[in-house]
Design a protein around this motif. Sequence first.
Motif, PDB file in Angstrom:
ATOM      1  N   LYS A 176     -18.053   3.854  32.962  1.00 61.69           N
ATOM      2  CA  LYS A 176     -18.661   4.078  34.087  1.00 61.69           C
ATOM      3  C   LYS A 176     -19.010   5.200  34.882  1.00 61.69           C
ATOM      4  O   LYS A 176     -17.625   4.099  35.498  1.00 61.69           O
ATOM      5  N   HIS A 178     -19.898   5.167  37.829  1.00 64.09           N
ATOM      6  CA  HIS A 178     -20.247   4.468  38.896  1.00 64.09           C
ATOM      7  C   HIS A 178     -19.450   3.371  39.728  1.00 64.09           C
ATOM      8  O   HIS A 178     -19.027   3.251  40.812  1.00 64.09           O
ATOM      9  N   SER A 234     -24.479  14.678  39.020  1.00 66.12           N
ATOM     10  CA  SER A 234     -24.984  12.876  38.354  1.00 66.12           C
ATOM     11  C   SER A 234     -24.334  12.797  36.586  1.00 66.12           C
ATOM     12  O   SER A 234     -24.222  11.950  36.668  1.00 66.12           O
ATOM     13  N   PRO A 238     -32.490  14.786  35.653  1.00 71.60           N
ATOM     14  CA  PRO A 238     -33.307  14.044  36.495  1.00 71.60           C
ATOM     15  C   PRO A 238     -34.782  13.310  35.793  1.00 71.60           C
ATOM     16  O   PRO A 238     -34.144  13.910  34.582  1.00 71.60           O
ATOM     17  N   PRO A 329     -24.744   4.792  43.983  1.00 72.95           N
ATOM     18  CA  PRO A 329     -24.929   6.747  42.603  1.00 72.95           C
ATOM     19  C   PRO A 329     -25.942   6.015  42.073  1.00 72.95           C
ATOM     20  O   PRO A 329     -26.419   7.423  41.195  1.00 72.95           O
ATOM     21  N   ALA A 330     -27.078   5.013  41.552  1.00 73.95           N
ATOM     22  CA  ALA A 330     -27.999   5.516  40.862  1.00 73.95           C
ATOM     23  C   ALA A 330     -29.299   4.821  41.439  1.00 73.95           C
ATOM     24  O   ALA A 330     -30.527   4.589  41.065  1.00 73.95           O
ATOM     25  N   SER A 331     -28.528   5.093  43.019  1.00 77.06           N
ATOM     26  CA  SER A 331     -30.319   4.771  43.752  1.00 77.06           C
ATOM     27  C   SER A 331     -31.479   6.097  43.974  1.00 77.06           C
ATOM     28  O   SER A 331     -32.412   5.739  44.395  1.00 77.06           O
ATOM     29  N   ASN A 332     -30.816   6.803  43.459  1.00 75.95           N
ATOM     30  CA  ASN A 332     -31.552   8.549  44.166  1.00 75.95           C
ATOM     31  C   ASN A 332     -31.705   9.098  45.158  1.00 75.95           C
ATOM     32  O   ASN A 332     -32.440   9.785  45.620  1.00 75.95           O
ATOM     33  N   ALA A 337     -30.908  10.864  39.536  1.00 70.21           N
ATOM     34  CA  ALA A 337     -31.024  10.121  38.602  1.00 70.21           C
ATOM     35  C   ALA A 337     -31.763   9.866  37.275  1.00 70.21           C
ATOM     36  O   ALA A 337     -32.859  10.985  37.667  1.00 70.21           O
ATOM     37  N   GLY A 338     -31.557   9.594  36.006  1.00 65.76           N
ATOM     38  CA  GLY A 338     -32.951   9.436  35.116  1.00 65.76           C
ATOM     39  C   GLY A 338     -33.560   8.598  35.177  1.00 65.76           C
ATOM     40  O   GLY A 338     -34.446   8.318  34.266  1.00 65.76           O
ATOM     41  N   THR A 345     -29.037  -1.441  36.003  1.00 64.57           N
ATOM     42  CA  THR A 345     -27.825  -1.063  37.058  1.00 64.57           C
ATOM     43  C   THR A 345     -28.190  -1.751  38.078  1.00 64.57           C
ATOM     44  O   THR A 345     -27.266  -1.733  38.753  1.00 64.57           O
TER      45      THR A 345
END
Length: 559
Positions: A176, A178, A234, A238, A329-332, A337-338, A345
């Motif tokens: 992954k 991250h 990313s 999005p 990384p996944a915080s927007n 992020a998606g 996450t």
Amino acid sequence: MATAVAALALAAAAGSLGNGFTYDDVYLIQRPPRMHTLDGWWREFAHTYWPEDAGGDGYRPLTIIAYRLQWALGGGSPLPFHAVNVALHVAGSVAVFWLGCAALPLAAAWIAAAIYAVHPVHVEAIANVVGQSEMAVAFLMALIAALYLHGRLAGAITRRRWAAIFTLYAGALLFKEHAIVLPALILLAEVTVVRDSASRWRRAVSLRPALLGFTLIAVVYLWTRSAVVVEGLSGFKPFVVFQALQLSSANRVLTMIGAAPEWVRLFLWPARLMTEYSPPYVDVAQGVSPTQLPGLLVLLGVVGLAAATWRRVPATTFGIGWLILMLLPASNFLVPAGFIIAERTLMSPSIGVMLALGSAVPAIYARVETSARARRLAALVVAALLGLGVWRSTTRSLAWRDNETLFRQGVQDAPDSYRAHFMLGVYLFENGNKAEGERHYRHALGLFPYDPLMAYALAEQYRAVGLCAPAIPLYSALYALLPDARLGHLGFANCLLQTFQLDEAKSEALAGIRVGAPVKSARAIIEAAQQAGDSLDARAARGDTMATAAMAARLRRLP
């Protein structure tokens, strides 16, 4: 003590062993033929995580290879997948304990790892097979950090230990993306919890070769990934809400500032768990708003606490820093992020939260150590928290048993989240319950009418059963929301044809050809529209207007 942590993790996760394939598992593992064989497994290093027909984005080759191996071992049974998830959670919890032992007193490390082992926010990663990448990275990141810190406690890191750290880092990246923040975690550990009498400059110089090694691994990974994935930094498309609303970077950040209290709630009291964090439950920012103030205060408070404890309780700073780095990384905040928030996450960031909480244990113990009654009360509180964690994790795992259970639970958990109703509607339509499915689709559209994929999905469902009248406005909404959409042109053209909007049908079929729709099917629609127009003109010239219904029936037989 490590055995007790493992037992708690097993107790919290074992309830997921009876689960099937749910949600993304179906589209990533159960349906794609590539997942059902080990032939050519090495090609995954040149293949995206998601299949082309499901987005074709992401790059996690070791995760996919692991899935293919588990499918082969179990003959397609979900049991091996869930058994691996449970084993990863047990291993990850023990690794967190080992990491804690390098940064905290033994009792504090045990409490931090024990709470991590039973924390209900981890259920989505454990109970859903696609959470396996999250669990693999959480385990590897905790293991690498523990290897580094225990090595530093003994003095300098040996070459053998560096080799193990570099190898595990490369593996974590391939599970992954991250994991790329690991070098920052190593630096954070060095300036907080590592005890060394040398100056920071000398310590930084001694780390330079290691940082160069990390950089080389990260560069090679990013270069390889960029040759496979075209979705930018990313690696994933999005979130559809961000696309539908054409959300600016500033408004995306403001949205996440407003959502920050959700993170705090999930880490500290996860009584309410959800599969879908979407509007209107989550407010999507359209500029600065008072609704963002609580989130801003939360974020400032967390950063302020990290700064205030830097010298007095460095383990607190380390834990908060871990939380921030693993969440970014996944915080927007950095890249879209998606999703807005996804509970799966939070597994790696929660390691930092548990370390920070564990760092408060010595201060609490100092207050209660002189009172036997206070010590017993503190022990009861810890035992109660662990018991509640096991209970909530076990009951929540049952929601992931199958898709019908999951999607119906999703609506109960978040009745004001449009995607919860949308996903239940999709499931119901796919399984023949069209009336109830339509109700949930329509409710989702009422909650948030700006998702073009939802409009497309319902339009296709209507068209499939011959209801073009309600489908046409939805196709129109799709292209109003997403003018360059590649989806639905031939379906729209077919419905226009069946309702005798012949010129519009030809125009839409041509639009389909321009974006890559099957030329043969598009030409059939164009030719049928032309023939229908010619026939109607001829009948009108003869004064015959009675054959329209028969013509409509012939048009409906078009593919």
